[in-house]
Write an enzyme that holds these catalytic residues in place. Structure first.
Site, PDB file in Angstrom:
ATOM      1  N   PRO A 265      24.083   4.936   1.177  1.00 50.68           N
ATOM      2  CA  PRO A 265      22.705   5.436   1.164  1.00 50.68           C
ATOM      3  C   PRO A 265      22.035   5.466  -0.203  1.00 50.68           C
ATOM      4  O   PRO A 265      20.854   5.729  -0.292  1.00 50.68           O
ATOM      5  CB  PRO A 265      22.850   6.852   1.718  1.00 50.68           C
ATOM      6  CG  PRO A 265      24.208   7.275   1.319  1.00 50.68           C
ATOM      7  CD  PRO A 265      25.061   6.035   1.365  1.00 50.68           C
TER       8      PRO A 265
ATOM      9  N   ASP B  17      31.788  -0.778  -3.775  1.00 47.51           N
ATOM     10  CA  ASP B  17      32.188   0.448  -3.083  1.00 47.51           C
ATOM     11  C   ASP B  17      32.241   0.135  -1.587  1.00 47.51           C
ATOM     12  O   ASP B  17      31.263   0.292  -0.871  1.00 47.51           O
ATOM     13  CB  ASP B  17      31.173   1.552  -3.384  1.00 47.51           C
ATOM     14  CG  ASP B  17      31.583   2.890  -2.795  1.00 47.51           C
ATOM     15  OD1 ASP B  17      32.711   3.337  -3.071  1.00 47.51           O
ATOM     16  OD2 ASP B  17      30.784   3.480  -2.047  1.00 47.51           O
TER      17      ASP B  17
ATOM     18  N   CYS C 119      36.693   5.689  -0.455  1.00 43.16           N
ATOM     19  CA  CYS C 119      36.946   7.124  -0.249  1.00 43.16           C
ATOM     20  C   CYS C 119      38.142   7.273   0.687  1.00 43.16           C
ATOM     21  O   CYS C 119      38.173   8.152   1.549  1.00 43.16           O
ATOM     22  CB  CYS C 119      35.716   7.840   0.273  1.00 43.16           C
ATOM     23  SG  CYS C 119      34.907   7.040   1.653  1.00 43.16           S
TER      24      CYS C 119
END
Length: 767
Positions: free
Chosen positions: A187, A268, A321
């Protein structure tokens, strides 16, 4: 379903990293995580515990602490954003006002911890606290603090972002001249960090570098645009592509087409997200090793594509993550192995002092979802070969494994610093990837001026069937990027493409589902629209008029946007292969009644900090008291302002103006950052065109507490105004009767969108 379609589906579905980015990320699910979770979900998963105990990623004797930390709600964290001088003022306001009010405060019997700075984040610009969202929202004692956080977040001055999510941009070590690719950006909290780093020097409106932020999900791209728009940078472009096959872009270098290589790449990737269990509570019941096995291939393809587009000497950060080595060390080891020395892991152990982390592991096993273990590829039965791949295992050769230095990877464990779980690896490119051909050197600035990040040599395009730029071009055998670039240029020149018009890609092979974007049309040099603007605002000869664009090819141009010259170069040379969602900041808006004035376009607050250095006329220097009046009253008469302000305004013709506040270093109690506001000089009054949240931001920075708003009179009540008068001044409406119909878009000007001088939601610029 083909590999690309399957990869795109996985990228869209497996997005737990939303949760990393705090308020921006996760909707109701994310909020529940901040509150401590759903009572019906038991925070137990025996397979999870068995798996990670067997892999020994947690130091001996710390397993209990690790599991206890995972079961606790995640602390709220915030990061102060924006220009450095403004960030310092917000920090001063937080520490000396809001944090002090939290001292010795108890809510529902729980002592409120005063927020503490993250020890490893530079300049105390990131903080964490034990306050959950539920407590922040529902406690009357915390109402002011909550309103402050919400308002400053909406205006882009604070980002509610998870602590570990702030690490990758810091390790990229960005400089203002770097060309940056953010491969899986939505986001957008990490993207905003990158933009801030480009604008480290507030006095440089157009840094040489830029950020191209990509996401595979069209809808999430608009969330990304909303995040990036809050920083009002001309150096950000949002694009919509599958990251594993993001097209190779070209730029014009001294009249020649050259391949664009990035100095910094943030990779990422989509992941299983078991590091987010403290926030994404349903990961507890859904966790299985199957997620990691399914995502490993996609993660490796994205990382490989990033490495191909990285400049020699450039730095790429790979992050997830997830704590799982199948998504972490296995991807890095496989990438290093096939790079044959072109990539190496950087030692970043000293780059973030204060951050606690565990070194990457060098041995791991693969487990199926039903608990079956495999230690090497040879032991995997043929029936499992579609699910388990050889790249998931550590290299067998001990020397090769040792040379990889996997211990240089960083694994963040939740119980060490009360964070989420995270994995980061920093890769440096030493030479071109082995499947590339000989690389031509770029003829650019000298190595001294560009340091080790000079974009040379250029990395030739590999013959991968998943590369969209290949699908659009004839097949070239044994050619480097330079030849392909020239061939593509010839193809484009033979087409009917209009000069300066950058539309969406026409090829069906490039089509991704989503909205059809308006074109990006650069204003021609001979456009009659520009000279009146140039004269009215006495624009400096150095103003880069070629960087002005609009979003329509026909009819009246209602909005004018601006990009940096480097992004203009990218736009003009890649419109056939790139799906651009948004770029540029709004600098001028057309007045409906503009013909009555000397200039049909008024200034837009969104782009004023970029535009201001080039404006030499219609600037009024105002005092702090003037700023307070201008921001709290809708149309204050001249006589309400200081005599110095009146003397500057009285001889100006009606129309758009710049209001500039310069800090007084001799008065340390006054606001110490410069403020530039857009305004309108009316018949007998001045009004500002500033969005509500930005108004509130400046008032807070000046020590005023906003008590409310009288919508009828357009007055914002503050602690000062309430103390000085019992009633709001009704001269505002009188002022409107006294001659303000001549103000811009008289009816429209009272609507929030026009008063703010910005697009609704800041997402999709109208034509």
């Amino acid at each position: 379903m083909g590999r690309r379609s399957r990869g795109r589906r996985l990228q869209q579905q497996q997005r737990p990293e939303d949760a990393e980015d705090g308020a921006e990320g996760g909707g109701k699910r994310g909020e529940a995580g901040w509150e401590g979770g759903y009572p019906e979900i038991v925070k137990e998963n025996k397979l999870f515990e068995h798996y990670y105990q067997e892999l020994k990623i947690v130091p001996e004797g710390e397993w209990g602490q690790f599991m206890d930390a995972l079961r606790e709600p995640l602390p709220a964290t915030l990061r102060i954003t924006g220009y450095k001088s403004h960030a310092k003022e917000i920090l001063h306001c937080l520490k000396n006002k809001y944090f002090k009010e939290l001292e010795d405060l108890e809510v529902d019997g729980q002592k409120v911890e005063v927020p503490q700075p993250l020890s490893w984040y530079p300049e105390e610009l990131a903080w964490h606290t034990n306050l959950s969202r539920k407590i922040l929202r529902k406690s009357p004692q915390l109402e002011k603090f909550h309103q402050f956080l919400v308002s400053e977040t909406e205006s882009g001055n604070i980002s509610r972002q998870e602590a570990v999510s702030m690490i990758p941009p810091l390790l990229l070590n960005v400089r203002p001249h770097h060309k940056i690719l953010d491969m899986c950006a939505a986001p957008g909290s990490k993207t905003t960090q990158l933009i801030e780093m480009l604008h480290a020097d507030m006095n440089v409106p157009f840094p040489e570098g830029f950020v191209i932020a990509n996401d595979v999900d069209n809808k999430r791209c608009y969330l990304l645009v909303h995040q990036a728009k809050r920083l009002s940078s001309p150096c950000i472009m949002v694009v919509n592509h599958d990251a594993s096959s993001i097209p190779r872009l070209q730029i014009d270098v001294d009249g020649r087409k050259e391949i664009l290589f990035y100095d910094r790449i943030l990779c990422d990737v989509p992941c299983s997200g078991d590091g987010t269990m403290r926030k994404n509570i349903d990961v507890w019941k859904k966790w299985t090793t199957l997620n990691s096995l399914q995502l490993h291939g996609l993660q490796l393809r994205i990382a490989t594509r990033g490495a191909e587009q990285l400049a020699e000497g450039g730095r790429m950060v790979y992050s997830t993550c997830s704590l799982n080595p199948i998504e972490d060390e296995a991807v890095i080891a496989s990438l290093l192995e096939k790079s044959e020395g072109a990539l190496e892991l950087a030692n970043v152990s000293n780059e973030l002092p204060g951050l606690k982390w565990m070194p990457g592991i060098t041995q791991w096993k693969v487990m199926t979802k039903d608990g079956q273990w495999f230690t090497d590829w040879d032991a995997v039965p043929h029936s499992r070969h579609t699910q388990i791949r050889p790249t998931m295992f550590p290299p067998k050769d001990p020397e090769k494994l040792q040379a990889m230095h996997l211990e240089r990877c960083l694994r963040i464990l939740p119980h060490h610093q009360n964070t989420g779980g995270f994995f980061v690896a920093v890769l440096v490119k030493k030479s071109s990837m082995p499947w590339n051909k000989r690389q031509p050197k770029l003829q650019g600035k000298s190595a001294e001026t560009r340091e080790s990040t000079q974009l040379s040599p250029a990395d030739p395009t590999e013959a991968k069937p998943t590369d969209p730029s290949k699908l659009e071009s004839p097949s070239f055998t044994g050619t480097g990027d330079t030849e392909i670039a020239h061939a593509t240029e010839d193809l484009e020149n033979n087409g009917s493409k209009k000069d300066g018009v950058c539309g969406p890609p026409p090829s069906k092979k490039m089509k991704l589902f989503g909205f059809k974007e308006d074109p990006f049309v650069f204003i021609p040099e001979d456009d009659p629209l520009f000279p009146p603007i140039e004269k009215f605002y006495a624009l400096d000869p150095s103003f880069p008029r070629m960087n002005l664009l609009t979003r329509t090819t026909e009819g009246k141009k209602r909005q004018l946007y601006m990009v940096s010259k480097e992004l203009r170069n990218v736009l003009l040379n890649n419109s056939e292969k790139m799906k651009v969602i948004n770029t540029g900041i709004k600098v001028w808006c057309r007045n409906n009644s503009g013909e009555e004035f000397d200039c049909a376009f008024r200034l837009a607050q969104e782009g004023i900090y970029t535009l201001y250095p080039f404006i030499n006329s219609r600037i009024i220097t105002v005092s702090m008291e003037d700023v307070k009046i201008l921001l709290t009253q809708e149309n204050p008469f001249f006589r309400k302002l200081s005599s110095e302000t009146y003397s500057q305004a009285k001889d100006l013709a009606k129309g758009s103006i710049v209001l500039k506040y310069e800090p007084d270093s001799a008065n340390p109690d006054a606001l110490q950052c410069p403020i530039v506001l857009c305004g309108w000089r009316g018949k007998a009054s001045i009004r500002t065109f500033v969005p509500k949240n930005e108004r509130l931001h400046y008032l807070r920075m000046m020590g005023l507490e906003v008590l409310g708003e009288k919508k009828k009179e357009g007055v914002i009540l503050t602690n000062e105004s309430a103390a000085s008068t019992g009633q709001p001044d009704n001269e505002v409406t009188e002022g409107q009767r006294a001659g303000e119909p001549n103000s811009p878009d008289a009816e429209e000007a009272n609507s929030p969108d026009v008063t703010a001088g910005c697009d609704p939601a800041g997402v999709h610029p109208p034509r």
